[in-house]
Design a protein around this motif. Structure first.
Motif, short mmCIF file in Angstrom:
data_model
loop_
_atom_site.label_atom_id
_atom_site.label_comp_id
_atom_site.label_asym_id
_atom_site.label_seq_id
_atom_site.Cartn_x
_atom_site.Cartn_y
_atom_site.Cartn_z
N GLU A 1 -69.40 -93.44 76.24
CA GLU A 1 -68.71 -93.45 77.53
C GLU A 1 -68.84 -94.79 78.22
N SER B 1 -65.73 -97.35 78.95
CA SER B 1 -65.34 -97.67 80.32
C SER B 1 -65.51 -99.15 80.64
N THR B 2 -66.50 -99.81 80.05
CA THR B 2 -66.76 -101.22 80.39
C THR B 2 -66.36 -102.19 79.31
#
Length: 145
Positions: free
Chosen positions: A67, A71-72
């Protein structure tokens, strides 16, 4: 069973803190009691975190690696790179603080006795400051090479 052991550890740590506080308040001097109070205080904070983590399901603040990476856009290797750069700079700075503290106080004492050695003492303080520069150079090499 796990919650019972955590609650028991929390009760023991709280009792030790109260005992240490009362004995210190009575004026009894002793480094052992202060050491026990400090150790148990830190232990109780860890136990409080364990209790909160257990009550909230154990993953209140956790995210999976996939995750975070999604996301980054940062992989785990990138994270270790930043961690290594931070540790090299931070530990070098701590070493510099210790070195400058001891060398600087000795330099001040030496200059108070003989003012003509001021330049020589500044060289030693500058050499101690070089440790932080080396740590910063290593961080730059880790990040950009």
């Amino acid at each position: 069973m796990q919650i019972l052991s955590i609650l028991l550890a929390a009760a023991i740590s709280a009792g030790t803190i109260i005992y240490g506080y009362k004995s210190m308040k009575k004026g009894k001097k002793g480094s052992i009691k202060k050491a026990i109070l400090t150790t148990v205080s830190a232990f109780s904070l860890v136990m409080l975190g364990a209790i909160i983590s257990t009550i909230t399901g154990g993953n209140a603040f956790a995210e999976t690696v996939t995750e975070v990476a999604a996301s980054t856009g940062i992989s785990m290797g990138e994270g270790f790179k930043y961690l290594a750069a931070a540790l090299s700079t931070g530990l070098a700075t701590i070493g510099t603080g210790l070195a400058v503290g001891s060398v600087g106080s000795s330099a001040v004492g030496a200059v108070s006795e003989d003012a003509s050695i001021l330049g020589k003492t500044l060289i030693f303080v500058g050499m101690a400051e070089g440790i932080a520069i080396y740590g910063m150079i290593i961080s730059i090499l880790i990040l950009f090479v």
